[in-house]
Write a protein that holds these residues in place. Structure first.
Motif, short mmCIF file in Angstrom:
data_model
loop_
_atom_site.label_atom_id
_atom_site.label_comp_id
_atom_site.label_asym_id
_atom_site.label_seq_id
_atom_site.Cartn_x
_atom_site.Cartn_y
_atom_site.Cartn_z
N LEU A 1 0.82 -1.20 0.00
CA LEU A 1 0.00 0.00 0.00
C LEU A 1 0.86 1.26 0.00
CD1 LEU A 1 -2.65 -1.07 2.68
CD2 LEU A 1 -2.90 -1.15 0.19
N SER A 2 0.37 2.30 -0.64
CA SER A 2 1.08 3.58 -0.63
C SER A 2 0.96 4.22 0.75
CB SER A 2 0.47 4.52 -1.67
OG SER A 2 -0.82 4.94 -1.26
N ALA A 3 1.72 5.28 0.98
CA ALA A 3 1.67 5.96 2.27
C ALA A 3 0.28 6.49 2.57
CB ALA A 3 2.70 7.10 2.30
N PHE A 4 -0.39 7.05 1.57
CA PHE A 4 -1.73 7.58 1.80
C PHE A 4 -2.74 6.46 2.00
CE2 PHE A 4 0.13 11.51 0.46
CZ PHE A 4 -0.66 12.50 1.05
N GLU A 5 -2.65 5.39 1.22
CA GLU A 5 -3.52 4.25 1.45
C GLU A 5 -3.30 3.68 2.84
OE1 GLU A 5 -3.88 2.44 -3.10
OE2 GLU A 5 -2.18 1.89 -1.81
N LEU A 6 -2.04 3.61 3.24
CA LEU A 6 -1.71 3.03 4.53
C LEU A 6 -2.24 3.90 5.68
CD1 LEU A 6 -0.23 0.46 5.43
CD2 LEU A 6 1.85 1.83 5.67
N ALA A 7 -2.28 5.20 5.48
CA ALA A 7 -2.82 6.08 6.51
C ALA A 7 -4.29 5.78 6.77
CB ALA A 7 -2.63 7.54 6.11
N GLY A 8 -5.04 5.56 5.71
CA GLY A 8 -6.44 5.18 5.88
C GLY A 8 -6.58 3.76 6.39
N PHE A 9 -5.78 2.86 5.87
CA PHE A 9 -5.83 1.45 6.25
C PHE A 9 -5.51 1.29 7.74
CE2 PHE A 9 -4.34 -3.02 6.09
CZ PHE A 9 -5.41 -3.59 5.39
N HIS A 10 -4.61 2.11 8.24
CA HIS A 10 -4.24 2.06 9.65
C HIS A 10 -5.48 2.15 10.55
CE1 HIS A 10 -3.28 3.94 13.53
NE2 HIS A 10 -2.12 3.29 13.48
N ASP A 11 -6.35 3.12 10.26
CA ASP A 11 -7.52 3.30 11.11
C ASP A 11 -8.56 2.21 10.87
OD1 ASP A 11 -6.30 5.48 12.17
OD2 ASP A 11 -7.60 6.96 11.25
N LEU A 12 -8.66 1.71 9.65
CA LEU A 12 -9.58 0.60 9.40
C LEU A 12 -9.20 -0.62 10.23
CD1 LEU A 12 -10.00 0.80 5.51
CD2 LEU A 12 -11.59 1.60 7.26
N VAL A 13 -7.90 -0.88 10.34
CA VAL A 13 -7.43 -2.03 11.13
C VAL A 13 -7.56 -1.77 12.62
CG1 VAL A 13 -5.42 -3.48 11.68
CG2 VAL A 13 -5.83 -2.77 9.32
N SER A 14 -7.00 -0.65 13.07
CA SER A 14 -6.92 -0.40 14.52
C SER A 14 -8.29 -0.19 15.14
CB SER A 14 -6.01 0.79 14.80
OG SER A 14 -6.51 1.97 14.20
N LEU A 15 -9.20 0.43 14.43
CA LEU A 15 -10.53 0.67 14.98
C LEU A 15 -11.38 -0.59 15.01
CD1 LEU A 15 -11.28 4.11 13.31
CD2 LEU A 15 -11.03 3.71 15.76
N SER A 16 -11.24 -1.44 14.00
CA SER A 16 -12.03 -2.67 13.95
C SER A 16 -11.37 -3.81 14.71
CB SER A 16 -12.24 -3.10 12.50
OG SER A 16 -11.03 -3.54 11.92
N GLY A 17 -10.04 -3.74 14.89
CA GLY A 17 -9.31 -4.83 15.52
C GLY A 17 -9.09 -6.00 14.59
N SER A 18 -9.26 -5.77 13.29
CA SER A 18 -9.21 -6.89 12.34
C SER A 18 -8.53 -6.49 11.04
CB SER A 18 -10.63 -7.38 12.04
OG SER A 18 -10.64 -8.31 10.98
N LEU A 19 -7.46 -7.19 10.72
CA LEU A 19 -6.81 -7.00 9.42
C LEU A 19 -7.73 -7.46 8.29
CD1 LEU A 19 -4.19 -6.25 7.89
CD2 LEU A 19 -3.44 -8.61 8.24
N ILE A 20 -8.43 -8.55 8.51
CA ILE A 20 -9.31 -9.10 7.47
C ILE A 20 -10.48 -8.15 7.21
CG2 ILE A 20 -10.83 -11.00 6.85
CD1 ILE A 20 -7.79 -11.61 6.77
N LEU A 21 -11.07 -7.59 8.24
CA LEU A 21 -12.16 -6.64 8.02
C LEU A 21 -11.68 -5.39 7.30
CD1 LEU A 21 -14.34 -6.80 11.28
CD2 LEU A 21 -14.85 -7.74 9.01
#
Length: 236
Positions: free
Chosen positions: A158-178
């Motif tokens: 993932l690019s830096a900007f994609e990763l910035a959004g992905f970070h919160d998707l993972v950390s807030l949900s607690g799930s890499l798969i989600l």
């Protein structure tokens, strides 16, 4: 003594094309990050979202009402310089993914987790080539290292900007798969957020809602939905 706040000094914020993306100009002055780097985002859509935040400011600047600007700052000043470390931290969620740790009682909750979460693990096996195994209880049981490496490779891509959004998707949900399911449109983001809160929703149904907990969850939900927007706007 009242706290000093920065005041609006520009008439209009507008998007301008740059060689490596899109910048935002406050009249003729380019927007800078807190680290004094020029704020350049990867797509026009992202730049328009940032410019809209600056145009919406009143006499005093309120950073709490500028989520796209804050995320762009984080992507430029932090993630781009620590990409490997951030990606590795997020990939590590795969070894303790929310979807894999199941209750062993009561039966109704066990059944709801299986009915809701198993199809998503099946989707990950088919779409991501990564079959994570569910466990009962809270004791950590490692996942297959080969599977984890496949997921890690995707995160690192993932690019830096994609990763910035992905970070919160993972950390807030607690799930890499989600998080992957969200970015790949398996369900709408609100539905996936509710899936991540299955246990809390079940508890509320059984024992009643806690107003303070619900308010905190609502704030996190908005952050999750924002993170999906960030991820989408980061892609050409």
């Amino acid at each position: 003594m009242s706290e000093w706040k920065a005041k609006r000094f520009w008439t209009e914020a507008c998007v301008r094309k740059e060689t490596d993306g899109y910048g935002i100009a406050l009249d003729a002055r380019p927007v800078k990050t807190p680290a004094k780097r020029t704020l350049i985002v990867p797509t026009r859509g992202f730049a328009e979202a940032v410019a809209a935040e600056w145009n919406a400011q009143d006499e005093q600047i309120d950073p709490t009402k500028m989520p796209f600007t804050r995320t762009a700052n984080a992507a430029i000043d932090k993630v781009s310089h620590q990409h490997g470390e951030v990606a590795e931290m997020l990939a590590a969620y795969g070894d303790s993914d929310l979807l894999c740790y199941r209750a062993d009682y009561p039966e109704a909750l066990v059944a709801r987790q299986a009915a809701t979460w198993d199809p998503i693990l099946d989707w990950a096996a088919e779409t991501l080539g990564a079959r994570l195994e569910a466990r009962s209880g809270v004791m950590h049981v490692p996942q297959d290292p080969i599977i984890l490496e496949r997921l890690s490779h995707r995160v690192h891509g993932l690019s830096a900007f994609e990763l910035a959004g992905f970070h919160d998707l993972v950390s807030l949900s607690g799930s890499l798969i989600l998080a992957f399911a969200t970015t790949q449109e398996l369900h709408n983001p609100k539905a996936i957020w509710d899936i991540s809160r299955l246990d809390e929703i079940w508890q509320a149904e059984e024992w009643g809602k806690d107003d303070e907990a619900e308010a905190a969850a609502a704030v996190k939900e908005q952050a999750f939905l924002h993170a999906k927007q960030v991820f989408d706007l980061s892609r050409d």
